[in-house]
Design a protein around this motif. Sequence first.
Motif, PDB file in Angstrom:
ATOM      1  N   ARG A 275      34.488 -41.518 -31.657  1.00 11.20           N
ATOM      2  CA  ARG A 275      34.170 -40.174 -31.188  1.00 11.20           C
ATOM      3  C   ARG A 275      32.772 -39.817 -31.668  1.00 11.20           C
ATOM      4  O   ARG A 275      32.321 -40.325 -32.692  1.00 11.20           O
ATOM      5  CB  ARG A 275      35.194 -39.169 -31.686  1.00 11.20           C
ATOM      6  CG  ARG A 275      35.189 -39.016 -33.190  1.00 11.20           C
ATOM      7  CD  ARG A 275      36.135 -37.919 -33.660  1.00 11.20           C
ATOM      8  NE  ARG A 275      35.937 -37.646 -35.065  1.00 11.20           N
ATOM      9  CZ  ARG A 275      34.946 -36.940 -35.589  1.00 11.20           C
ATOM     10  NH1 ARG A 275      34.029 -36.417 -34.815  1.00 11.20           N
ATOM     11  NH2 ARG A 275      34.847 -36.749 -36.887  1.00 11.20           N
ATOM     12  N   PRO A 276      32.073 -38.932 -30.941  1.00 10.25           N
ATOM     13  CA  PRO A 276      30.720 -38.565 -31.381  1.00 10.25           C
ATOM     14  C   PRO A 276      30.787 -37.712 -32.647  1.00 10.25           C
ATOM     15  O   PRO A 276      31.655 -36.852 -32.785  1.00 10.25           O
ATOM     16  CB  PRO A 276      30.153 -37.782 -30.203  1.00 10.25           C
ATOM     17  CG  PRO A 276      31.337 -37.316 -29.422  1.00 10.25           C
ATOM     18  CD  PRO A 276      32.447 -38.289 -29.701  1.00 10.25           C
ATOM     19  N   LEU A 277      29.868 -37.969 -33.568  1.00  7.33           N
ATOM     20  CA  LEU A 277      29.801 -37.194 -34.807  1.00  7.33           C
ATOM     21  C   LEU A 277      28.579 -36.287 -34.819  1.00  7.33           C
ATOM     22  O   LEU A 277      28.668 -35.110 -35.132  1.00  7.33           O
ATOM     23  CB  LEU A 277      29.768 -38.118 -36.028  1.00  7.33           C
ATOM     24  CG  LEU A 277      29.690 -37.417 -37.382  1.00  7.33           C
ATOM     25  CD1 LEU A 277      30.919 -36.540 -37.613  1.00  7.33           C
ATOM     26  CD2 LEU A 277      29.537 -38.436 -38.504  1.00  7.33           C
TER      27      LEU A 277
ATOM     28  N   LEU B 203      25.375 -40.691 -33.042  1.00  7.29           N
ATOM     29  CA  LEU B 203      26.250 -41.509 -33.878  1.00  7.29           C
ATOM     30  C   LEU B 203      27.693 -41.282 -33.469  1.00  7.29           C
ATOM     31  O   LEU B 203      28.149 -40.137 -33.378  1.00  7.29           O
ATOM     32  CB  LEU B 203      26.069 -41.159 -35.356  1.00  7.29           C
ATOM     33  CG  LEU B 203      26.963 -41.916 -36.342  1.00  7.29           C
ATOM     34  CD1 LEU B 203      26.656 -43.417 -36.327  1.00  7.29           C
ATOM     35  CD2 LEU B 203      26.813 -41.341 -37.747  1.00  7.29           C
ATOM     36  N   TRP B 204      28.390 -42.389 -33.233  1.00  7.34           N
ATOM     37  CA  TRP B 204      29.816 -42.386 -32.922  1.00  7.34           C
ATOM     38  C   TRP B 204      30.540 -43.024 -34.096  1.00  7.34           C
ATOM     39  O   TRP B 204      30.072 -44.024 -34.653  1.00  7.34           O
ATOM     40  CB  TRP B 204      30.083 -43.175 -31.651  1.00  7.34           C
ATOM     41  CG  TRP B 204      29.624 -42.472 -30.407  1.00  7.34           C
ATOM     42  CD1 TRP B 204      28.335 -42.201 -30.037  1.00  7.34           C
ATOM     43  CD2 TRP B 204      30.452 -41.944 -29.386  1.00  7.34           C
ATOM     44  NE1 TRP B 204      28.316 -41.535 -28.841  1.00  7.34           N
ATOM     45  CE2 TRP B 204      29.601 -41.373 -28.412  1.00  7.34           C
ATOM     46  CE3 TRP B 204      31.833 -41.919 -29.189  1.00  7.34           C
ATOM     47  CZ2 TRP B 204      30.096 -40.776 -27.264  1.00  7.34           C
ATOM     48  CZ3 TRP B 204      32.323 -41.321 -28.037  1.00  7.34           C
ATOM     49  CH2 TRP B 204      31.461 -40.753 -27.090  1.00  7.34           C
ATOM     50  N   VAL B 205      31.682 -42.453 -34.449  1.00 11.68           N
ATOM     51  CA  VAL B 205      32.436 -42.945 -35.602  1.00 11.68           C
ATOM     52  C   VAL B 205      33.909 -43.105 -35.250  1.00 11.68           C
ATOM     53  O   VAL B 205      34.404 -42.533 -34.281  1.00 11.68           O
ATOM     54  CB  VAL B 205      32.304 -41.990 -36.807  1.00 11.68           C
ATOM     55  CG1 VAL B 205      30.856 -41.887 -37.270  1.00 11.68           C
ATOM     56  CG2 VAL B 205      32.870 -40.611 -36.491  1.00 11.68           C
ATOM     57  N   SER B 206      34.592 -43.882 -36.070  1.00  9.51           N
ATOM     58  CA  SER B 206      36.046 -43.960 -36.000  1.00  9.51           C
ATOM     59  C   SER B 206      36.551 -43.283 -37.267  1.00  9.51           C
ATOM     60  O   SER B 206      36.027 -43.526 -38.353  1.00  9.51           O
ATOM     61  CB  SER B 206      36.513 -45.414 -35.917  1.00  9.51           C
ATOM     62  OG  SER B 206      35.972 -46.171 -36.973  1.00  9.51           O
ATOM     63  N   GLY B 207      37.475 -42.382 -37.141  1.00  9.96           N
ATOM     64  CA  GLY B 207      37.934 -41.619 -38.296  1.00  9.96           C
ATOM     65  C   GLY B 207      37.337 -40.229 -38.297  1.00  9.96           C
ATOM     66  O   GLY B 207      36.661 -39.818 -37.359  1.00  9.96           O
TER      67      GLY B 207
ATOM     68  N   ARG C 115      21.390 -34.932 -39.061  1.00 11.25           N
ATOM     69  CA  ARG C 115      21.937 -34.551 -37.746  1.00 11.25           C
ATOM     70  C   ARG C 115      22.972 -35.559 -37.283  1.00 11.25           C
ATOM     71  O   ARG C 115      24.028 -35.183 -36.773  1.00 11.25           O
ATOM     72  CB  ARG C 115      20.822 -34.428 -36.711  1.00 11.25           C
ATOM     73  CG  ARG C 115      19.964 -33.205 -36.900  1.00 11.25           C
ATOM     74  CD  ARG C 115      18.940 -33.072 -35.774  1.00 11.25           C
ATOM     75  NE  ARG C 115      18.016 -32.025 -36.070  1.00 11.25           N
ATOM     76  CZ  ARG C 115      16.803 -32.202 -36.576  1.00 11.25           C
ATOM     77  NH1 ARG C 115      16.351 -33.420 -36.829  1.00 11.25           N
ATOM     78  NH2 ARG C 115      16.024 -31.178 -36.823  1.00 11.25           N
ATOM     79  N   LEU C 116      22.662 -36.850 -37.433  1.00 12.79           N
ATOM     80  CA  LEU C 116      23.608 -37.887 -37.010  1.00 12.79           C
ATOM     81  C   LEU C 116      24.918 -37.778 -37.771  1.00 12.79           C
ATOM     82  O   LEU C 116      26.002 -37.971 -37.194  1.00 12.79           O
ATOM     83  CB  LEU C 116      23.002 -39.278 -37.214  1.00 12.79           C
ATOM     84  CG  LEU C 116      21.848 -39.647 -36.289  1.00 12.79           C
ATOM     85  CD1 LEU C 116      21.216 -40.963 -36.716  1.00 12.79           C
ATOM     86  CD2 LEU C 116      22.302 -39.698 -34.831  1.00 12.79           C
ATOM     87  N   LEU C 117      24.835 -37.465 -39.046  1.00 10.64           N
ATOM     88  CA  LEU C 117      26.029 -37.368 -39.882  1.00 10.64           C
ATOM     89  C   LEU C 117      26.738 -36.021 -39.730  1.00 10.64           C
ATOM     90  O   LEU C 117      27.744 -35.762 -40.399  1.00 10.64           O
ATOM     91  CB  LEU C 117      25.671 -37.613 -41.348  1.00 10.64           C
ATOM     92  CG  LEU C 117      25.131 -39.022 -41.653  1.00 10.64           C
ATOM     93  CD1 LEU C 117      24.751 -39.126 -43.119  1.00 10.64           C
ATOM     94  CD2 LEU C 117      26.128 -40.098 -41.249  1.00 10.64           C
ATOM     95  N   GLY C 118      26.213 -35.154 -38.874  1.00 13.79           N
ATOM     96  CA  GLY C 118      26.833 -33.860 -38.638  1.00 13.79           C
ATOM     97  C   GLY C 118      26.608 -32.880 -39.771  1.00 13.79           C
ATOM     98  O   GLY C 118      27.328 -31.888 -39.912  1.00 13.79           O
ATOM     99  N   GLU C 119      25.584 -33.142 -40.590  1.00 10.20           N
ATOM    100  CA  GLU C 119      25.298 -32.292 -41.751  1.00 10.20           C
ATOM    101  C   GLU C 119      24.255 -31.222 -41.449  1.00 10.20           C
ATOM    102  O   GLU C 119      23.991 -30.384 -42.285  1.00 10.20           O
ATOM    103  CB  GLU C 119      24.809 -33.154 -42.910  1.00 10.20           C
ATOM    104  CG  GLU C 119      25.831 -34.159 -43.379  1.00 10.20           C
ATOM    105  CD  GLU C 119      25.275 -35.151 -44.374  1.00 10.20           C
ATOM    106  OE1 GLU C 119      24.043 -35.178 -44.616  1.00 10.20           O
ATOM    107  OE2 GLU C 119      26.069 -35.942 -44.918  1.00 10.20           O
ATOM    108  N   ALA C 120      23.661 -31.268 -40.266  1.00  7.02           N
ATOM    109  CA  ALA C 120      22.621 -30.303 -39.897  1.00  7.02           C
ATOM    110  C   ALA C 120      22.752 -30.005 -38.403  1.00  7.02           C
ATOM    111  O   ALA C 120      23.246 -30.830 -37.644  1.00  7.02           O
ATOM    112  CB  ALA C 120      21.231 -30.877 -40.183  1.00  7.02           C
TER     113      ALA C 120
END
Length: 178
Positions: free
Chosen positions: A37-39, A56-60, A171-176
């Motif tokens: 899923r997109p993060l 960035l797409w992640v699992s979890g 941004r990629l890590l969803g922190e901003a």
Amino acid sequence: MRRARSILLVCALLFVPAAGASQGLPAETLAYAPQMRPLGAGPMRWFGLRLYDAELWVSGEGYAPQRPHALALRYQRAIDAGRLVDTSIDEMRRLGAGDETRLARWREELARAFPSVQPDERIVGLHLPGRGAVFWHQGRLTAEIDDAELARHFFAIWLDERTREPALRARLLGEAAP
């Protein structure tokens, strides 16, 4: 000049559209990691020029380096394959990837993965920790690389705390905000 060129090129490296404009991953990518899923997402700019949009797409629930994750880059500029490869190697070297013999071998592997890109083209890279990476250009498989260390160091270009672009990493890590 070489450093400036390296920064430009790494920024011109891999992968998707700006935040909120996700186009999804190629079906083939989801075959490797169906729960992706997109993060986070954001643009990569160099001296005000937009080079690419990254996603960035992640699992979890969030990013974890030991779980599969994918980077999708949608380029805004034409970039030669050799520059993509050279910049990747320069950045992996800067992050302490290893000796020149190893980097020369990795250069050959990455040359299989990265074609020259034109504006609005996309490269997707899937990191399979402990195994390696798989790359697609415009949805077409370009390379499967069975080298866990190469893959780990390659994705570190964007995701390591020492990245040249900490704001994009956040941004990629969803922190901003994107």
